[in-house]
Design an enzyme around this catalytic site. Structure first.
Site, PDB file in Angstrom:
ATOM      1  N   GLY A  11      78.494  81.012  24.209  1.00 48.44           N
ATOM      2  CA  GLY A  11      78.443  80.197  25.420  1.00 48.44           C
ATOM      3  C   GLY A  11      79.594  79.223  25.471  1.00 48.44           C
ATOM      4  O   GLY A  11      79.431  78.066  25.878  1.00 48.44           O
ATOM      5  N   ALA A  12      80.792  79.701  25.091  1.00 49.22           N
ATOM      6  CA  ALA A  12      81.920  78.797  24.832  1.00 49.22           C
ATOM      7  C   ALA A  12      82.754  78.465  26.052  1.00 49.22           C
ATOM      8  O   ALA A  12      83.671  77.651  25.961  1.00 49.22           O
ATOM      9  CB  ALA A  12      82.822  79.402  23.751  1.00 49.22           C
ATOM     10  N   ARG A  14      81.861  77.042  29.015  1.00 49.69           N
ATOM     11  CA  ARG A  14      81.487  75.893  29.841  1.00 49.69           C
ATOM     12  C   ARG A  14      80.641  74.903  29.039  1.00 49.69           C
ATOM     13  O   ARG A  14      80.131  75.233  27.977  1.00 49.69           O
ATOM     14  CB  ARG A  14      80.673  76.350  31.058  1.00 49.69           C
ATOM     15  CG  ARG A  14      81.369  77.275  32.023  1.00 49.69           C
ATOM     16  CD  ARG A  14      80.463  77.633  33.192  1.00 49.69           C
ATOM     17  NE  ARG A  14      81.121  78.427  34.209  1.00 49.69           N
ATOM     18  CZ  ARG A  14      81.177  79.762  34.201  1.00 49.69           C
ATOM     19  NH1 ARG A  14      80.593  80.442  33.222  1.00 49.69           N
ATOM     20  NH2 ARG A  14      81.810  80.406  35.175  1.00 49.69           N
ATOM     21  N   ASN A  90      75.113  78.477  20.746  1.00 48.12           N
ATOM     22  CA  ASN A  90      74.966  77.575  21.893  1.00 48.12           C
ATOM     23  C   ASN A  90      74.485  78.285  23.152  1.00 48.12           C
ATOM     24  O   ASN A  90      73.823  77.664  23.995  1.00 48.12           O
ATOM     25  CB  ASN A  90      76.310  76.891  22.178  1.00 48.12           C
ATOM     26  CG  ASN A  90      76.326  76.199  23.520  1.00 48.12           C
ATOM     27  OD1 ASN A  90      75.664  75.174  23.721  1.00 48.12           O
ATOM     28  ND2 ASN A  90      77.070  76.752  24.470  1.00 48.12           N
ATOM     29  N   SER A 142      66.928  71.813  21.983  1.00 53.47           N
ATOM     30  CA  SER A 142      66.674  70.929  23.128  1.00 53.47           C
ATOM     31  C   SER A 142      65.586  69.940  22.743  1.00 53.47           C
ATOM     32  O   SER A 142      64.764  70.217  21.852  1.00 53.47           O
ATOM     33  CB  SER A 142      66.208  71.762  24.330  1.00 53.47           C
ATOM     34  OG  SER A 142      65.679  70.948  25.356  1.00 53.47           O
ATOM     35  N   TYR A 155      60.641  78.029  28.496  1.00 47.61           N
ATOM     36  CA  TYR A 155      61.857  77.452  27.907  1.00 47.61           C
ATOM     37  C   TYR A 155      61.526  76.653  26.651  1.00 47.61           C
ATOM     38  O   TYR A 155      62.164  76.817  25.599  1.00 47.61           O
ATOM     39  CB  TYR A 155      62.547  76.559  28.935  1.00 47.61           C
ATOM     40  CG  TYR A 155      63.760  75.831  28.413  1.00 47.61           C
ATOM     41  CD1 TYR A 155      64.947  76.508  28.183  1.00 47.61           C
ATOM     42  CD2 TYR A 155      63.724  74.458  28.158  1.00 47.61           C
ATOM     43  CE1 TYR A 155      66.072  75.849  27.707  1.00 47.61           C
ATOM     44  CE2 TYR A 155      64.837  73.784  27.693  1.00 47.61           C
ATOM     45  CZ  TYR A 155      66.007  74.488  27.457  1.00 47.61           C
ATOM     46  OH  TYR A 155      67.112  73.826  26.986  1.00 47.61           O
ATOM     47  N   ALA A 157      58.954  76.876  24.672  1.00 46.43           N
ATOM     48  CA  ALA A 157      58.508  77.749  23.588  1.00 46.43           C
ATOM     49  C   ALA A 157      59.684  78.459  22.933  1.00 46.43           C
ATOM     50  O   ALA A 157      59.734  78.604  21.698  1.00 46.43           O
ATOM     51  CB  ALA A 157      57.503  78.768  24.121  1.00 46.43           C
ATOM     52  N   LYS A 159      62.795  77.439  22.711  1.00 43.27           N
ATOM     53  CA  LYS A 159      63.569  76.486  21.917  1.00 43.27           C
ATOM     54  C   LYS A 159      62.791  76.027  20.681  1.00 43.27           C
ATOM     55  O   LYS A 159      63.381  75.777  19.621  1.00 43.27           O
ATOM     56  CB  LYS A 159      63.965  75.292  22.783  1.00 43.27           C
ATOM     57  CG  LYS A 159      65.009  75.615  23.844  1.00 43.27           C
ATOM     58  CD  LYS A 159      66.328  76.074  23.239  1.00 43.27           C
ATOM     59  CE  LYS A 159      67.420  76.187  24.293  1.00 43.27           C
ATOM     60  NZ  LYS A 159      68.729  76.576  23.718  1.00 43.27           N
TER      61      LYS A 159
END
Length: 258
Positions: A11-12, A14, A90, A142, A155, A157, A159
Site C-alpha cells: 500500500g505504498a 498513498r 500497510n 488500527s 473491519y 474484527a 484488524k
C-alpha cells in the site's frame, strides 16, 4: 549494489504507505507494492531514494495475485543480492455499515486483505529474515483493533485478527532477532478517512468538513493523525535499536485509547 537493508512496503502509493516509504528511503532499498503501478511509479520517482526503489503492482486481496507477487519478490531478491529484512504490512481496506447490511462478501473481503494477506507475506518472508539473523515486521492495524466503533464489525474484527497473530508470532520469533509489532493509528488523514467522511455526509446530511471534524474529535487532541506521524513510529520500530520491542500494539491516537 547497495548494502542498505531491503524493505517491502505494501500500500505504498498513498497515505501511510507513501509516508513510510519517505521515512525509510534514506537508509533502505525499497520495494513498493500496491494496486496502482502508475501511482507507485510516481512515488518512486518523487522519493529520490538513494538506495533505489522498485515498483511491484499487486492486488493483495487476491490469493493468486499474492502467489505471483511473492515469486516476483523472490526474483528481485536474487537480482539485488539481498533478502527482505523489513516488511511493513500497510495495505488494507475499510468498510462501515450496520450489522444487518454487513454481508458475507464484505466480511470475507476485509479479512482477506487486512488479516490474511499480511500473514501470507510474513510467512513467506520470515525464513529469509531468520537465515539472515535479523528482521523487522510492522503491521498497520488500527485503534479499531483495541476498542469498539459502531458500524465497523467486519473491519474491527479483521484488524483484531491481525493484532492477534502479531502477538503470537512475536513470541515465536523472539529468539531469532526478528521482531513483530503492530501500530494502531486513530483516525488518520488518508483516503480511508476521506471515504468515511463522505459516508457520514451521505447518511447524515452534514457537510464533509463537519464529518471530518466529528472523526477528529475521537482523539482528545481534537485532530486527525498525519501519515508522517505514523510513519515516524514505524521508522523507529525498524531501527536496530528497537530490537527489544516486539509483540506490541502501539497506539498512535492522541490519547483516545488511554
Amino acid at each position: 549494489m547497495s548494502n542498505a537493508p531491503l524493505a517491502l512496503i505494501t500500500g505504498a502509493g498513498r497515505g501511510i504507505g507513501r509516508a513510510v516509504a519517505e521515512a525509510l528511503a534514506p537508509n533502505h532499498t525499497l520495494l513498493l507494492a500496491g494496486r496502482d503501478r502508475d501511482v507507485l511509479a510516481r512515488t518512486a520517482a518523487e522519493l529520490g531514494a538513494p538506495h533505489g526503489a522498485h515498483v511491484l503492482g499487486v492486488d493483495l486481496g487476491e490469493p493468486a495475485a499474492r502467489r505471483s507477487f511473492l515469486s516476483e519478490v523472490t526474483g528481485l531478491e536474487g537480482q539485488l543480492g539481498a533478502r527482505v529484512q523489513v516488511l511493513v504490512n500497510n495495505a488494507g481496506a475499510a468498510h462501515s455499515a450496520p450489522l444487518a447490511r454487513t454481508g458475507d462478501d464484505d466480511w470475507a473481503r476485509l479479512f482477506e486483505l487486512n488479516c490474511t494477506a499480511p500473514f501470507v507475506l510474513t510467512r513467506a518472508l520470515v525464513p529469509g529474515m531468520i537465515a539472515g539473523g535479523w528482521g523487522r515486521i510492522v503491521n498497520v492495524a488500527s485503534t479499531a483493533a483495541l476498542k469498539g466503533y459502531a458500524y465497523t464489525a467486519a473491519y474491527s474484527a479483521s484488524k483484531a485478527g491481525l493484532l492477534g497473530w502479531t502477538r503470537a508470532l512475536a513470541v515465536e520469533l523472539a529468539a531469532k532477532e526478528v521482531t513483530v509489532n503492530a501500530v494502531c493509528p486513530g483516525f488518520t488523514d488518508t483516503d480511508i478517512v476521506a471515504d468515511a467522511a463522505r459516508n457520514i455526509q451521505a447518511t447524515t446530511g452534514r457537510s464533509e468538513d463537519d464529518a471530518r471534524k466529528a472523526l477528529a474529535r475521537f482523539s482528545p487532541q481534537g485532530r486527525l493523525r498525519s501519515p508522517a506521524e505514523v510513519a515516524d513510529l514505524i521508522a523507529w520500530l525498524v531501527r536496530p535499536g528497537a530490537g527489544g520491542v516486539t509483540g506490541q500494539a502501539l497506539a498512535i491516537d492522541g490519547g483516545e485509547t488511554a
